[in-house]
Design a protein around this motif. Sequence first.
Motif, PDB file in Angstrom:
ATOM      1  N   LYS A 165       0.834  -1.205   0.000  1.00  0.00           N
ATOM      2  CA  LYS A 165       0.000   0.000   0.000  1.00  0.00           C
ATOM      3  C   LYS A 165       0.867   1.253   0.000  1.00  0.00           C
ATOM      4  O   LYS A 165       0.571   2.234  -0.693  1.00  0.00           O
ATOM      5  N   VAL A 166       1.939   1.222   0.777  1.00  0.00           N
ATOM      6  CA  VAL A 166       2.852   2.373   0.838  1.00  0.00           C
ATOM      7  C   VAL A 166       3.510   2.596  -0.525  1.00  0.00           C
ATOM      8  O   VAL A 166       3.633   3.743  -0.985  1.00  0.00           O
ATOM      9  N   ILE A 167       3.924   1.502  -1.182  1.00  0.00           N
ATOM     10  CA  ILE A 167       4.574   1.623  -2.493  1.00  0.00           C
ATOM     11  C   ILE A 167       3.622   2.236  -3.511  1.00  0.00           C
ATOM     12  O   ILE A 167       4.000   3.113  -4.301  1.00  0.00           O
ATOM     13  N   PHE A 168       2.355   1.777  -3.522  1.00  0.00           N
ATOM     14  CA  PHE A 168       1.373   2.348  -4.452  1.00  0.00           C
ATOM     15  C   PHE A 168       1.169   3.841  -4.185  1.00  0.00           C
ATOM     16  O   PHE A 168       1.032   4.646  -5.108  1.00  0.00           O
ATOM     17  N   THR A 191      12.428   5.125 -11.151  1.00  0.00           N
ATOM     18  CA  THR A 191      11.850   3.796 -10.952  1.00  0.00           C
ATOM     19  C   THR A 191      10.577   3.667 -11.782  1.00  0.00           C
ATOM     20  O   THR A 191       9.923   4.670 -12.096  1.00  0.00           O
ATOM     21  N   ILE A 192      10.255   2.442 -12.128  1.00  0.00           N
ATOM     22  CA  ILE A 192       9.016   2.205 -12.863  1.00  0.00           C
ATOM     23  C   ILE A 192       7.909   1.947 -11.850  1.00  0.00           C
ATOM     24  O   ILE A 192       8.176   1.532 -10.713  1.00  0.00           O
ATOM     25  N   PRO A 193       6.646   2.197 -12.223  1.00  0.00           N
ATOM     26  CA  PRO A 193       5.533   1.934 -11.298  1.00  0.00           C
ATOM     27  C   PRO A 193       5.533   0.478 -10.822  1.00  0.00           C
ATOM     28  O   PRO A 193       5.861  -0.440 -11.577  1.00  0.00           O
ATOM     29  N   PHE A 194       5.167   0.281  -9.580  1.00  0.00           N
ATOM     30  CA  PHE A 194       5.185  -1.049  -8.972  1.00  0.00           C
ATOM     31  C   PHE A 194       4.077  -1.917  -9.542  1.00  0.00           C
ATOM     32  O   PHE A 194       2.917  -1.511  -9.619  1.00  0.00           O
ATOM     33  N   ASP A 195       4.446  -3.142  -9.939  1.00  0.00           N
ATOM     34  CA  ASP A 195       3.493  -4.120 -10.461  1.00  0.00           C
ATOM     35  C   ASP A 195       3.475  -5.292  -9.486  1.00  0.00           C
ATOM     36  O   ASP A 195       4.417  -6.091  -9.434  1.00  0.00           O
TER      37      ASP A 195
END
Length: 344
Positions: A165-168, A191-195
Amino acid sequence: MTTELQWRRTWKPDLRACPWQQMEIDGNTYLIKSRFTEDSYEVMLTDLTVVWLEQLAEGAVKKRIKKLNPSVEAQVTKILDHIQSNLETPSRDTELSVGFTTSADSGDADTEKMRLTVSSKLAGMPFLWHFNGEPVAKEVVSEHLTFPLLAMVGEMFRRQEELIKVIFSKDKEIADYKSQGVKTSRKHYETIPFDETAFRHNMVTSVGFEGQVRSLGVGAFAETGQDLYHDIMTKHAWLNRSPSTGEGTDSLSDETSLDQPIPSSAGTSWGNRLPPSLAQVSPKISPQKSPQKSPTKSPGGRSTPEDSPAKDTELLRRKALEKRLLEEEAKKESKAKKKKKIAF
């Protein structure tokens, strides 16, 4: 009513709260936990198949000292300090070995007795010690290993979800900055968006995942895992405390025989707090007294497990926990006062 913070300040941990540590002996991997007081000890060892335990009080300790080291003359406290030091942080002069014996009238592997031999030097003289462990009941295995590990896994999953949740949220914040034309000072900082799906797939196909499977998860009791184990067992003790009894603890009887183990402390069963599907496989454990001693420091100045681990990181972590608990209590009191003002 006693708050958790107040309870933590007076609570004396027993063997259940002592975390497991990984130990390599004769090319084999074991998990070991111990609790030493001024004149007694509890040591538990497992090869992840059987768990062995030995508990000795002052009288039995003195007898074994005379039997194994007749020329040694020193206070029991100092000798136990020496044994604890060589067990938990072996020096170059320390040699460890494990042997097993099966009773003549029983061929069952579960009844094998364990002997952990510690050879060292005390004041420059050879010193020998034997830990003679007896297999423990299945209920004790559950209390010290099975259910705490399940609780650790559940807590790690919860923390993972919180971190995701924090990463998003961070990705949304970064996207907002980029929409305003903000750029990083270094290209490799981007960085690329987290998947989440790709992340889980990469973890399963990584080399690290294979390494964890090969090691059978003994890495769970690295330093961070030991802290989590201790936190879980402390919280479990708080949730299952008995308000009708004092928080004091009993000590081991001095009349304990040389090699006869004392019934292991079990306390309130984890099965009482698990879903029915899991509780059914865990027989209810009757509360038993846990061998304890009140002093938290040995005369030699070495910390005992009652304040273990005695590290700066542990102290900071506990202070942070106390601070958070105080803040939560203050918030609860504030909300209660507001409700009183609003009520007609």
